[in-house]
Design a protein around this motif. Structure first.
Motif, PDB file in Angstrom:
ATOM      1  N   GLU A   8       0.264   8.222   3.830  1.00  0.00           N
ATOM      2  CA  GLU A   8      -0.369   9.506   3.547  1.00  0.00           C
ATOM      3  C   GLU A   8       0.494  10.382   2.647  1.00  0.00           C
ATOM      4  O   GLU A   8      -0.020  11.224   1.907  1.00  0.00           O
ATOM      5  CB  GLU A   8      -0.662  10.235   4.864  1.00  0.00           C
ATOM      6  CG  GLU A   8      -1.728   9.544   5.709  1.00  0.00           C
ATOM      7  CD  GLU A   8      -1.996  10.281   7.000  1.00  0.00           C
ATOM      8  OE1 GLU A   8      -1.298  11.301   7.252  1.00  0.00           O
ATOM      9  OE2 GLU A   8      -2.891   9.846   7.761  1.00  0.00           O
ATOM     10  N   ALA A   9       1.802  10.187   2.699  1.00  0.00           N
ATOM     11  CA  ALA A   9       2.710  10.952   1.839  1.00  0.00           C
ATOM     12  C   ALA A   9       2.880  10.301   0.470  1.00  0.00           C
ATOM     13  O   ALA A   9       3.724  10.721  -0.314  1.00  0.00           O
ATOM     14  CB  ALA A   9       4.069  11.101   2.520  1.00  0.00           C
ATOM     15  N   LYS A  10       2.081   9.261   0.194  1.00  0.00           N
ATOM     16  CA  LYS A  10       2.089   8.525  -1.068  1.00  0.00           C
ATOM     17  C   LYS A  10       3.418   7.806  -1.317  1.00  0.00           C
ATOM     18  O   LYS A  10       3.820   7.582  -2.449  1.00  0.00           O
ATOM     19  CB  LYS A  10       1.766   9.455  -2.239  1.00  0.00           C
ATOM     20  CG  LYS A  10       0.358  10.053  -2.144  1.00  0.00           C
ATOM     21  CD  LYS A  10       0.033  10.910  -3.359  1.00  0.00           C
ATOM     22  CE  LYS A  10      -1.375  11.475  -3.240  1.00  0.00           C
ATOM     23  NZ  LYS A  10      -1.746  12.320  -4.406  1.00  0.00           N
ATOM     24  N   LEU A  11       4.064   7.413  -0.215  1.00  0.00           N
ATOM     25  CA  LEU A  11       5.273   6.603  -0.320  1.00  0.00           C
ATOM     26  C   LEU A  11       4.894   5.137  -0.202  1.00  0.00           C
ATOM     27  O   LEU A  11       4.034   4.774   0.614  1.00  0.00           O
ATOM     28  CB  LEU A  11       6.269   6.969   0.779  1.00  0.00           C
ATOM     29  CG  LEU A  11       6.845   8.388   0.735  1.00  0.00           C
ATOM     30  CD1 LEU A  11       7.784   8.603   1.919  1.00  0.00           C
ATOM     31  CD2 LEU A  11       7.575   8.636  -0.589  1.00  0.00           C
ATOM     32  N   PRO A  12       5.520   4.262  -1.006  1.00  0.00           N
ATOM     33  CA  PRO A  12       5.164   2.844  -0.970  1.00  0.00           C
ATOM     34  C   PRO A  12       5.555   2.166   0.338  1.00  0.00           C
ATOM     35  O   PRO A  12       6.588   2.470   0.930  1.00  0.00           O
ATOM     36  CB  PRO A  12       5.957   2.250  -2.149  1.00  0.00           C
ATOM     37  CG  PRO A  12       7.076   3.198  -2.379  1.00  0.00           C
ATOM     38  CD  PRO A  12       6.555   4.561  -2.021  1.00  0.00           C
ATOM     39  N   VAL A  13       4.691   1.261   0.774  1.00  0.00           N
ATOM     40  CA  VAL A  13       4.970   0.431   1.941  1.00  0.00           C
ATOM     41  C   VAL A  13       5.347  -0.954   1.422  1.00  0.00           C
ATOM     42  O   VAL A  13       4.545  -1.620   0.765  1.00  0.00           O
ATOM     43  CB  VAL A  13       3.739   0.324   2.862  1.00  0.00           C
ATOM     44  CG1 VAL A  13       4.045  -0.580   4.051  1.00  0.00           C
ATOM     45  CG2 VAL A  13       3.296   1.705   3.319  1.00  0.00           C
ATOM     46  N   TYR A  14       6.565  -1.380   1.694  1.00  0.00           N
ATOM     47  CA  TYR A  14       7.064  -2.647   1.159  1.00  0.00           C
ATOM     48  C   TYR A  14       6.810  -3.797   2.132  1.00  0.00           C
ATOM     49  O   TYR A  14       6.877  -3.628   3.356  1.00  0.00           O
ATOM     50  CB  TYR A  14       8.562  -2.538   0.839  1.00  0.00           C
ATOM     51  CG  TYR A  14       8.827  -1.731  -0.408  1.00  0.00           C
ATOM     52  CD1 TYR A  14       8.787  -2.324  -1.661  1.00  0.00           C
ATOM     53  CD2 TYR A  14       9.078  -0.364  -0.333  1.00  0.00           C
ATOM     54  CE1 TYR A  14       9.006  -1.583  -2.813  1.00  0.00           C
ATOM     55  CE2 TYR A  14       9.303   0.394  -1.476  1.00  0.00           C
ATOM     56  CZ  TYR A  14       9.265  -0.228  -2.711  1.00  0.00           C
ATOM     57  OH  TYR A  14       9.482   0.513  -3.849  1.00  0.00           O
ATOM     58  N   ASN A  15       6.510  -4.950   1.563  1.00  0.00           N
ATOM     59  CA  ASN A  15       6.306  -6.158   2.348  1.00  0.00           C
ATOM     60  C   ASN A  15       7.602  -6.512   3.076  1.00  0.00           C
ATOM     61  O   ASN A  15       8.643  -6.727   2.453  1.00  0.00           O
ATOM     62  CB  ASN A  15       5.898  -7.299   1.404  1.00  0.00           C
ATOM     63  CG  ASN A  15       5.431  -8.526   2.142  1.00  0.00           C
ATOM     64  OD1 ASN A  15       5.960  -8.891   3.179  1.00  0.00           O
ATOM     65  ND2 ASN A  15       4.432  -9.204   1.586  1.00  0.00           N
ATOM     66  N   GLU A  16       7.544  -6.564   4.397  1.00  0.00           N
ATOM     67  CA  GLU A  16       8.742  -6.796   5.199  1.00  0.00           C
ATOM     68  C   GLU A  16       9.396  -8.143   4.908  1.00  0.00           C
ATOM     69  O   GLU A  16      10.602  -8.305   5.085  1.00  0.00           O
ATOM     70  CB  GLU A  16       8.401  -6.704   6.695  1.00  0.00           C
ATOM     71  CG  GLU A  16       7.979  -5.318   7.160  1.00  0.00           C
ATOM     72  CD  GLU A  16       9.139  -4.342   7.270  1.00  0.00           C
ATOM     73  OE1 GLU A  16      10.295  -4.786   7.167  1.00  0.00           O
ATOM     74  OE2 GLU A  16       8.883  -3.138   7.462  1.00  0.00           O
ATOM     75  N   TYR A  17       8.620  -9.115   4.453  1.00  0.00           N
ATOM     76  CA  TYR A  17       9.179 -10.430   4.146  1.00  0.00           C
ATOM     77  C   TYR A  17      10.071 -10.405   2.910  1.00  0.00           C
ATOM     78  O   TYR A  17      10.868 -11.321   2.690  1.00  0.00           O
ATOM     79  CB  TYR A  17       8.066 -11.461   3.958  1.00  0.00           C
ATOM     80  CG  TYR A  17       7.451 -11.932   5.257  1.00  0.00           C
ATOM     81  CD1 TYR A  17       8.113 -12.858   6.063  1.00  0.00           C
ATOM     82  CD2 TYR A  17       6.223 -11.439   5.687  1.00  0.00           C
ATOM     83  CE1 TYR A  17       7.563 -13.280   7.261  1.00  0.00           C
ATOM     84  CE2 TYR A  17       5.660 -11.861   6.881  1.00  0.00           C
ATOM     85  CZ  TYR A  17       6.341 -12.780   7.671  1.00  0.00           C
ATOM     86  OH  TYR A  17       5.789 -13.200   8.852  1.00  0.00           O
ATOM     87  N   TYR A  18       9.925  -9.376   2.088  1.00  0.00           N
ATOM     88  CA  TYR A  18      10.689  -9.298   0.839  1.00  0.00           C
ATOM     89  C   TYR A  18      11.829  -8.291   0.893  1.00  0.00           C
ATOM     90  O   TYR A  18      12.696  -8.295   0.026  1.00  0.00           O
ATOM     91  CB  TYR A  18       9.756  -8.958  -0.330  1.00  0.00           C
ATOM     92  CG  TYR A  18       8.596  -9.920  -0.482  1.00  0.00           C
ATOM     93  CD1 TYR A  18       8.748 -11.271  -0.187  1.00  0.00           C
ATOM     94  CD2 TYR A  18       7.346  -9.481  -0.916  1.00  0.00           C
ATOM     95  CE1 TYR A  18       7.689 -12.163  -0.316  1.00  0.00           C
ATOM     96  CE2 TYR A  18       6.286 -10.363  -1.048  1.00  0.00           C
ATOM     97  CZ  TYR A  18       6.456 -11.695  -0.741  1.00  0.00           C
ATOM     98  OH  TYR A  18       5.404 -12.579  -0.875  1.00  0.00           O
TER      99      TYR A  18
ATOM    100  N   GLY B   4       0.830  -1.192   0.000  1.00  0.00           N
ATOM    101  CA  GLY B   4       0.000   0.000   0.000  1.00  0.00           C
ATOM    102  C   GLY B   4       0.863   1.239   0.000  1.00  0.00           C
ATOM    103  O   GLY B   4       2.084   1.181  -0.217  1.00  0.00           O
ATOM    104  N   TYR B   5       0.241   2.387   0.256  1.00  0.00           N
ATOM    105  CA  TYR B   5       0.949   3.669   0.276  1.00  0.00           C
ATOM    106  C   TYR B   5       0.522   4.448   1.520  1.00  0.00           C
ATOM    107  O   TYR B   5      -0.624   4.352   1.966  1.00  0.00           O
ATOM    108  CB  TYR B   5       0.644   4.485  -0.986  1.00  0.00           C
ATOM    109  CG  TYR B   5       1.258   3.895  -2.235  1.00  0.00           C
ATOM    110  CD1 TYR B   5       2.471   4.376  -2.725  1.00  0.00           C
ATOM    111  CD2 TYR B   5       0.646   2.848  -2.914  1.00  0.00           C
ATOM    112  CE1 TYR B   5       3.052   3.838  -3.865  1.00  0.00           C
ATOM    113  CE2 TYR B   5       1.219   2.299  -4.052  1.00  0.00           C
ATOM    114  CZ  TYR B   5       2.418   2.794  -4.521  1.00  0.00           C
ATOM    115  OH  TYR B   5       3.000   2.249  -5.644  1.00  0.00           O
TER     116      TYR B   5
END
Length: 545
Positions: free
Chosen positions: A148-158, A145-146
């Motif tokens: 509020e600042a429209k920065l991507p949230v990366y899957n911690e497992y990857y 997801g993203y």
């Protein structure tokens, strides 16, 4: 290859410490104190099929099938093109791949404990401007997801788990890959100065207001003050800036070998600087220097690309001729399973194959043969080995990391394939060793690689690893090797922005398009992905972003 992505330029407390498919078998490896059988085999891409292509096939197939678009080549570029066309058109697509599996140099294998890479094994966090790649990563849940600042949230497992990197130097494992342990102050000062220059160039923009160095590479500035760097070698550029430290030279040489399979002396300065200055990612939950990785490496991404176009893929299909017939593109291939010759007629065709292959496949289209020159396309051979160990021998200093490099070696060290597993104590450990054959001319190195058998390569790998792990033979249970004859395009001076590359990327007659990372001049996942989507957009006459 050990990329295929790239290494990040992180200076962690600089001054803190001061100071080819072939038959396999097993052989007996000897040390002075013991003998121990090590099982293993020599693997690689379809060498016999490649020999048939070089020899030439003149059969005109009588079995003919028609489709809208044919894609030749199932590496990252071909798969990216197929995925994009599937998602953005109703065109009937067929993708032909020579090997049994798609993926190109993002191949992978598996043993009882873990999957492991046979080539490209990580992806740096993409630049936020590369929205097509971000969308793909979101689609396969690498981005969850993203904020509020429209920065991507990366899957911690990857995201690569800690600890990430270490370097064996002066008989000690230090954290991080930039030489620090026992490095003299004057050399550390040069390393710091180099970092400052790279930081400046990372933010630099040309007169066209584009970043001087960007990814995709095509987005980089056309300003001559930056593009003229392509005329120099990376070594020449360092010396011009009075950066003479042997420690710095080794590190930059390592980085050139990592991303390009080439040495400091024959890498374009533009390409060498691009390695350090092109990454500008921002993420909600990660530092920008981190990488995405999986036990099987980038093969995980390849499988995600396959999902949307799997029903359009034909493997074991050896294309041997591409020509024009009655206004359509005719693609002749041999089904290697049935040994039958077939022809596909298509309105459009994407050649997602390297130029050394296109040179043979397109001989019967005179306008292409007369126009294009392939001499400047140099492909570096690579050796990759996967080694199953009872355990990785310990040493002084920092403990086992995902990436483990040996100072002074021309290898790229090894990656710990079990690193991303949740299990803390695997029964066996697997490491993946990488070695670009960068010190001879590519044709000479390729000849040596193909003429060397499994016994030679097993001993070669063990000898390299013994530089950091003198007792490693006692731990080895299996050692398999893989030779990539044309592993990566080499960005020699004058190639990145040269006419030969530009001409080879030009579509033919609005029906034949080209997509491969060698048309970027850098063999990384992002460039292959970009080339595939660009070609797909051309097929639909959509302006390429």
């Amino acid at each position: 290859m050990k990329k295929p992505g790239r290494r990040n330029f992180i200076f962690k407390s600089i001054t803190a410490l001061g100071g080819l498919a072939a038959t396999g078998g097993s052989i007996a490896s000897c040390t002075t104190s013991s003998k121990k059988a090590i099982t293993g085999k020599l693997l690689g891409p379809s060498f016999k099929a490649g020999h048939l292509l070089r020899k030439g096939i003149s059969i005109i197939p009588t079995q003919v099938e028609e489709t809208d678009v044919v894609i030749v080549g199932g590496g990252v570029s071909g798969l990216a093109a197929a995925r994009w066309l599937k998602q953005n058109s109703d065109k009937e697509i067929l993708l032909l791949e020579l090997e049994q599996e798609t993926g190109g140099n993002a191949a992978a294998g598996k043993n009882e404990q873990t999957s492991y890479p046979w080539g490209a094994h990580y992806l740096p966090l993409p630049n936020n401007s590369f929205t097509a790649l971000l969308d793909f990563l979101h689609e396969c849940k690498v981005i969850t997801g993203y904020n509020e600042a429209k920065l991507p949230v990366y899957n911690e497992y990857y995201l690569c788990f800690d600890p990430e990197e270490r370097l064996y130097i002066n008989n000690y494992w230090q954290e991080g890959l930039v030489p620090r342990w026992g490095v003299p102050q004057k050399d550390q000062q040069q390393i710091s100065r180099f970092q400052e220059l790279m930081d400046e160039l990372k933010d630099a923009k040309g007169s066209d207001r584009k970043y001087a160095f960007d990814i995709p590479l095509a987005n980089s500035s056309a300003d001559t003050q930056y593009r003229d760097l392509d005329k120099l070698t990376m070594l020449e550029w360092l010396l011009q800036h009075e950066l003479t430290s042997e420690y710095l030279h080794w590190y930059v040489d390592y980085c050139c070998r990592d991303d390009f399979g080439s040495s400091l002396e024959n890498t374009s300065a533009w390409a060498g600087i691009h390695y350090f200055a092109s990454r500008k990612a921002e993420a909600a939950n990660s530092e920008p220097h981190r990488v995405l990785t999986w036990p099987e490496g980038n093969n995980w991404l390849v499988q995600c690309l396959r999902e949307t176009c799997a029903d359009s893929i034909r493997t074991n299909a050896m294309v041997y001729n591409v020509t024009e017939v009655n206004g359509k593109i005719a693609v002749d291939f041999m089904d290697l399973r049935t040994q039958k010759y077939k022809r596909l007629l298509a309105e459009k065709c994407i050649m997602a194959t390297p130029q050394f292959v296109n040179q043979r496949l397109l001989n019967n289209i005179p306008a292409i043969s007369a126009q294009r020159k392939y001499e400047r396309f140099n492909y570096v051979p690579w050796l990759v080995a996967n080694i199953t160990l009872k355990d990785v021998p310990q040493g002084k200093g920092f403990g086992l990391c995902w990436d483990n490099v040996i100072y002074g070696s021309k290898s790229l060290g090894y990656v710990y394939a079990n690193h991303q597993q949740v299990a803390l104590f695997p029964e066996r450990k697997t490491i993946t060793f990488y070695y670009p054959l960068a010190d001879d001319k590519p044709a000479v190195a390729r000849g040596k690689a193909y003429s060397s058998g499994y016994d030679y390569w097993q001993e070669f790998v063990l000898h390299e690893l013994e530089k950091a792990h003198p007792t490693i033979r006692e731990q080895v249970e299996a050692l398999d090797t893989w030779v990539w004859g044309h592993g990566m395009i080499c960005p020699v001076p004058g190639f990145i922005w040269g006419e030969e590359k530009n001409t080879s990327a030009t579509p033919y007659a609005d029906k034949l398009y080209f997509a491969h990372s060698d048309l970027s001049g850098i063999s990384v996942f992002e460039e292959a992905f970009y080339q595939g989507i660009s070609a797909a957009q051309h097929v639909l006459n959509i302006t390429v972003a």
